[in-house]
Design a protein around this motif. Structure first.
Motif, PDB file in Angstrom:
ATOM      1  N   GLU A 136      -1.068   4.218  13.161  1.00  0.00           N
ATOM      2  CA  GLU A 136      -1.166   5.309  12.195  1.00  0.00           C
ATOM      3  C   GLU A 136      -2.478   6.065  12.340  1.00  0.00           C
ATOM      4  OE1 GLU A 136       1.244   6.399  10.229  1.00  0.00           O
ATOM      5  OE2 GLU A 136       2.530   4.843  11.093  1.00  0.00           O
ATOM      6  N   ARG A 137      -3.512   5.386  12.747  1.00  0.00           N
ATOM      7  CA  ARG A 137      -4.814   6.024  12.883  1.00  0.00           C
ATOM      8  C   ARG A 137      -5.016   6.684  14.249  1.00  0.00           C
ATOM      9  NH1 ARG A 137      -5.579   6.837   8.146  1.00  0.00           N
ATOM     10  NH2 ARG A 137      -7.263   5.934   6.903  1.00  0.00           N
ATOM     11  N   LEU A 186      -5.071   3.317   4.411  1.00  0.00           N
ATOM     12  CA  LEU A 186      -3.893   4.083   4.806  1.00  0.00           C
ATOM     13  C   LEU A 186      -3.189   4.757   3.630  1.00  0.00           C
ATOM     14  CD1 LEU A 186      -2.233   1.688   7.436  1.00  0.00           C
ATOM     15  CD2 LEU A 186      -3.422   3.843   7.902  1.00  0.00           C
ATOM     16  N   TRP A 187      -3.642   4.471   2.423  1.00  0.00           N
ATOM     17  CA  TRP A 187      -2.945   4.979   1.241  1.00  0.00           C
ATOM     18  C   TRP A 187      -3.082   6.497   1.138  1.00  0.00           C
ATOM     19  CZ3 TRP A 187      -0.699   0.997  -1.667  1.00  0.00           C
ATOM     20  CH2 TRP A 187       0.063   1.425  -2.765  1.00  0.00           C
ATOM     21  N   ARG A 188      -1.992   7.150   0.762  1.00  0.00           N
ATOM     22  CA  ARG A 188      -1.982   8.589   0.521  1.00  0.00           C
ATOM     23  C   ARG A 188      -1.585   8.853  -0.921  1.00  0.00           C
ATOM     24  NH1 ARG A 188       1.586  10.456   5.780  1.00  0.00           N
ATOM     25  NH2 ARG A 188      -0.078  10.433   7.354  1.00  0.00           N
ATOM     26  N   PRO A 189      -2.072   9.925  -1.496  1.00  0.00           N
ATOM     27  CA  PRO A 189      -1.721  10.216  -2.896  1.00  0.00           C
ATOM     28  C   PRO A 189      -0.221  10.302  -3.134  1.00  0.00           C
ATOM     29  CG  PRO A 189      -3.541  11.612  -2.179  1.00  0.00           C
ATOM     30  CD  PRO A 189      -3.048  10.887  -0.960  1.00  0.00           C
ATOM     31  N   ARG A 247       4.523   3.739   3.935  1.00  0.00           N
ATOM     32  CA  ARG A 247       4.130   4.445   5.156  1.00  0.00           C
ATOM     33  C   ARG A 247       4.321   3.592   6.405  1.00  0.00           C
ATOM     34  NH1 ARG A 247      -1.902   7.082   6.125  1.00  0.00           N
ATOM     35  NH2 ARG A 247      -1.530   7.838   8.261  1.00  0.00           N
ATOM     36  N   GLN A 266       2.170   9.048  -1.019  1.00  0.00           N
ATOM     37  CA  GLN A 266       2.932   8.019  -0.293  1.00  0.00           C
ATOM     38  C   GLN A 266       2.112   6.736  -0.220  1.00  0.00           C
ATOM     39  OE1 GLN A 266       3.431   8.570   3.953  1.00  0.00           O
ATOM     40  NE2 GLN A 266       5.505   7.705   3.892  1.00  0.00           N
ATOM     41  N   SER A 267       2.683   5.636  -0.687  1.00  0.00           N
ATOM     42  CA  SER A 267       1.968   4.371  -0.625  1.00  0.00           C
ATOM     43  C   SER A 267       1.890   3.881   0.812  1.00  0.00           C
ATOM     44  CB  SER A 267       2.655   3.315  -1.492  1.00  0.00           C
ATOM     45  OG  SER A 267       3.831   2.831  -0.849  1.00  0.00           O
ATOM     46  N   ALA A 268       0.869   3.124   1.103  1.00  0.00           N
ATOM     47  CA  ALA A 268       0.709   2.577   2.451  1.00  0.00           C
ATOM     48  C   ALA A 268       1.821   1.598   2.778  1.00  0.00           C
ATOM     49  CB  ALA A 268      -0.648   1.896   2.573  1.00  0.00           C
TER      50      ALA A 268
END
Length: 244
Positions: A170-171, A82-85, A92, A87-89
């Motif tokens: 989230e998915r 779930l990690w985004r560059p 999130r 925003q941390s999971a």
């Protein structure tokens, strides 16, 4: 074409995560329930919370610690996915302590609204023969028994709430179909206890899912689930001798 590939990749990812975690447990739970139906009336059968994994206490503890470790590795996996560059999971899905006081208050309300009716459901379903007898764990096996049970409660809270709510919503999205499907998966995961308890856990899943979709924070759900399991793992064995 890119969207189709993206959806296919997402389907494989979700399928793999569930096969390694909640989905696998749900399959074994269904198989256990079918086996129970073919063995004897549910009212005459029992299931154990945190059953012993070895005859010797020290080896039982070792196995339990590794079970917790590998389950938490699954939690780490979905957080990684779930990690985004930008925003941390953790941010999130709201798995942090930024609103700890409010999260605890929400958790206590959830504990009261789910835990008390859950006890009533268990008692009524036992009288109706729709639930297996839940056997309490022995608390005096060793000095580390209670700490390990508390650790198991934290593990269950993190594993189920992060995957069922934080990851799947989230998915897969936030529609009512996803909400019902995730709640049904929670119910299947507990079907080994009997249909009444599976239904009760599905209702719990609907409430927890609604709370997550409203505030997008999994932390109050983790706290509430952990507290529920602390009462089940430690409080229930203490109270069991005095229950009818």
């Amino acid at each position: 074409m890119t969207t189709d590939i993206s959806r296919a990749r997402l389907g494989w990812e979700v399928g793999i995560v569930l096969s390694l975690s909640i989905g696998r447990s749900a399959v074994y739970s269904v198989l256990s329930f079918i086996r129970s139906l073919m063995t004897a009336p549910l009212s005459e059968q029992a299931t154990a919370l945190n059953p012993s994994q070895a005859d010797q206490a020290i080896w039982d503890a070792i196995y339990r610690v590794f079970d917790v470790f590998f389950d938490l590795a699954l939690v780490a996996l979905v957080i990684y996915l779930l990690w985004r560059p930008a925003q941390s999971a953790f941010q999130r899905i709201g798995l942090n302590f930024s609103r700890f006081g409010r999260d605890v208050g929400t958790a206590v309300l959830l504990l009261a609204s789910i835990g008390i009716p859950g006890l009533g459901l268990y008692a009524i379903s036992r009288l109706m023969g729709l639930t297996l007898q839940v056997q309490a764990s022995e608390l005096d096996a060793a000095w580390w028994t209670i700490p390990l049970l508390l650790l198991s409660a934290v593990r269950a809270g993190l594993l189920e709430e992060v995957i069922l709510n934080g990851y799947l919503f989230e998915r897969l999205g936030s529609g009512w179909r996803v909400l019902v499907a995730v709640a049904a998966l929670r119910g299947l995961y507990h079907l080994y206890q009997g249909p009444a308890m599976a239904l009760g856990n599905m209702v719990m899943g609907l409430v927890f899912g609604w709370v997550y979709l409203k505030w997008r924070r999994v932390m109050p759900l983790v706290i509430a689930h952990t507290l529920l399991d602390v009462f089940a793992f430690v409080g229930y064995p203490l109270a069991a001798p005095y229950l009818p």
